[in-house]
Scaffold this active site. Structure first.
Site, short mmCIF file in Angstrom:
data_model
loop_
_atom_site.label_atom_id
_atom_site.label_comp_id
_atom_site.label_asym_id
_atom_site.label_seq_id
_atom_site.Cartn_x
_atom_site.Cartn_y
_atom_site.Cartn_z
N HIS A 117 -3.95 -1.62 -0.86
CA HIS A 117 -2.68 -1.06 -0.36
C HIS A 117 -2.84 -0.60 1.10
O HIS A 117 -1.95 -0.80 1.93
CB HIS A 117 -2.24 0.15 -1.19
CG HIS A 117 -1.98 -0.15 -2.63
ND1 HIS A 117 -2.80 0.30 -3.63
CD2 HIS A 117 -0.98 -0.84 -3.24
CE1 HIS A 117 -2.34 -0.09 -4.80
NE2 HIS A 117 -1.23 -0.79 -4.60
N GLN A 164 9.29 -3.34 -15.31
CA GLN A 164 8.37 -4.48 -15.23
C GLN A 164 7.22 -4.37 -16.24
O GLN A 164 6.34 -5.21 -16.25
CB GLN A 164 7.84 -4.66 -13.82
CG GLN A 164 6.92 -3.58 -13.31
CD GLN A 164 6.62 -3.75 -11.82
OE1 GLN A 164 7.45 -3.46 -10.96
NE2 GLN A 164 5.44 -4.25 -11.49
N GLN A 176 4.00 -13.19 -8.14
CA GLN A 176 4.98 -12.19 -7.70
C GLN A 176 5.42 -12.47 -6.27
O GLN A 176 6.62 -12.49 -5.96
CB GLN A 176 4.33 -10.80 -7.79
CG GLN A 176 5.09 -9.72 -7.04
CD GLN A 176 4.51 -8.33 -7.26
OE1 GLN A 176 4.68 -7.76 -8.33
NE2 GLN A 176 3.87 -7.75 -6.26
N GLY A 193 1.82 3.18 -6.60
CA GLY A 193 0.89 4.30 -6.49
C GLY A 193 -0.53 3.92 -6.89
O GLY A 193 -0.85 2.74 -6.99
N VAL A 220 -8.04 -7.96 -0.78
CA VAL A 220 -9.15 -7.09 -0.35
C VAL A 220 -10.10 -6.94 -1.54
O VAL A 220 -9.66 -6.79 -2.69
CB VAL A 220 -8.62 -5.71 0.10
CG1 VAL A 220 -9.78 -4.81 0.50
CG2 VAL A 220 -7.65 -5.88 1.26
N ASP A 252 -1.34 -10.86 -6.17
CA ASP A 252 -0.25 -11.11 -7.11
C ASP A 252 0.53 -12.31 -6.60
O ASP A 252 1.67 -12.19 -6.13
CB ASP A 252 0.63 -9.86 -7.23
CG ASP A 252 -0.15 -8.71 -7.85
OD1 ASP A 252 -0.73 -8.90 -8.93
OD2 ASP A 252 -0.20 -7.63 -7.25
N ARG A 293 -6.02 -1.28 -11.69
CA ARG A 293 -6.46 -1.33 -13.09
C ARG A 293 -7.98 -1.43 -13.23
O ARG A 293 -8.48 -1.36 -14.34
CB ARG A 293 -5.78 -2.50 -13.81
CG ARG A 293 -4.28 -2.27 -13.99
CD ARG A 293 -3.63 -3.34 -14.84
NE ARG A 293 -2.29 -2.95 -15.26
CZ ARG A 293 -1.16 -3.46 -14.76
NH1 ARG A 293 -1.21 -4.38 -13.83
NH2 ARG A 293 0.02 -3.04 -15.20
#
Ligand code: PAF
Length: 273
Positions: A35, A59, A150, A29, A173, A147, A184
């Site tokens: 995104h 996580q 990840q 979210g 981006v 990430d 964040r």
């Protein structure tokens, strides 16, 4: 767009999709342009697009920002509608987890870099991503290169567990001034926001040096440290695509990773060369 809250609803929908290509974008979210670029790419490349919004508790380490993580459900729903998402899966934590669970264990390399600062973080990421993959059974799943660790661990999970899913890495981006987009970034005050620019500038400097055929990692790291001179740098690391530290840049097989801290906010950025 249909919003789905339960496993049953998602399973029912999934049963009706027989042969169509499914693009899946998992998120926590607080959707931003990063995104949106993943969702747009999924929209272009698939008949059906599923997005999930789930703030995954497993996580986050104790003391991290789980409770304060930006939550923008209404705005996120609008964004997904605008991006012509077909199904938005927004489960509660109790829907996704039992009290005691069969656990996924990320490999040892998950305990370096991000995993060293956040031990166990990637176990939680893989746990939830595997659950979401099993529920959505997508053809293609979209992840940002920001990430990077990840992304690499998810690619390894798909390989190791023989999952029939294409993992599509998507470019970072950035804001116009170069700051990599992150949910964040909202934690930064004005002064920190200005200072944070030095992170992407240090990567630009690294790219310029590599462009001039400077492949020595020590020299590149020193030049980056100069650009970020007054930042609280957590790490600058140069690895190959297997996440093994390297001393010499290998073109097309190198990722330069940076994390800097602004009080409790950690900002990640990286450059793939
Ligand atoms: O990258 C994220 O937002 C999360 O780690 C993910 C992949 C959605 C799993 O919770």
């Amino acid at each position: 767009m249909k919003i789905l809250k339960t496993i049953e609803e998602l399973k029912q929908i999934r049963k009706t999709i027989k042969k169509d290509k499914i693009g899946f974008v998992p998120t926590m979210g607080a959707l931003h342009d990063g995104h949106i670029s993943l969702i747009k790419r999924a929209r272009e490349e698939n008949k059906i697009v599923i997005v999930s919004i789930f703030l995954n508790p497993t996580q986050f380490l104790p003391g991290e920002d789980l409770d304060n993580y930006p939550k923008k459900d209404a705005a996120d729903i609008k964004i997904c509608e605008m991006c012509k998402v077909d199904y938005l899966f927004m489960p509660e934590s109790s829907t996704m987890y039992e009290k005691e669970e069969v656990l996924i264990k990320a490999p040892n390399k998950s305990y370096i870099l991000e995993g060293a600062s956040r031990p166990g973080h990637f176990d939680g990421v893989l746990q939830v991503v595997l659950k979401l993959f099993n529920l959505t059974r997508p053809t293609n799943a979209y992840f940002g290169k920001k990430d990077a660790q990840q992304l690499s661990l998810i690619q390894q999970m798909v390989r190791n567990l023989f999952l029939d899913i294409n993992i599509i890495p998507c470019d970072i981006v950035r804001e116009k001034d170069g700051l990599a987009l992150s949910s964040r970034n909202v934690y930064l005050n004005k002064e920190q926001r200005v200072q944070a620019l030095k992170i992407s500038k240090s990567l630009t400097k690294a790219g310029q040096l590599i462009g001039k055929k400077e492949f020595d990692v020590k020299t590149i790291k020193n030049a980056m440290k100069e650009v970020m001179c007054d930042l609280d740098i957590e790490y600058i690391e140069v690895v190959n695509k297997n996440f093994e530290p390297i001393n010499t840049v290998e073109l097309k097989n190198t990722i330069i990773l940076v994390v800097a801290r602004f009080n409790s906010t950690r900002l990640l950025d990286n450059l793939w060369v």
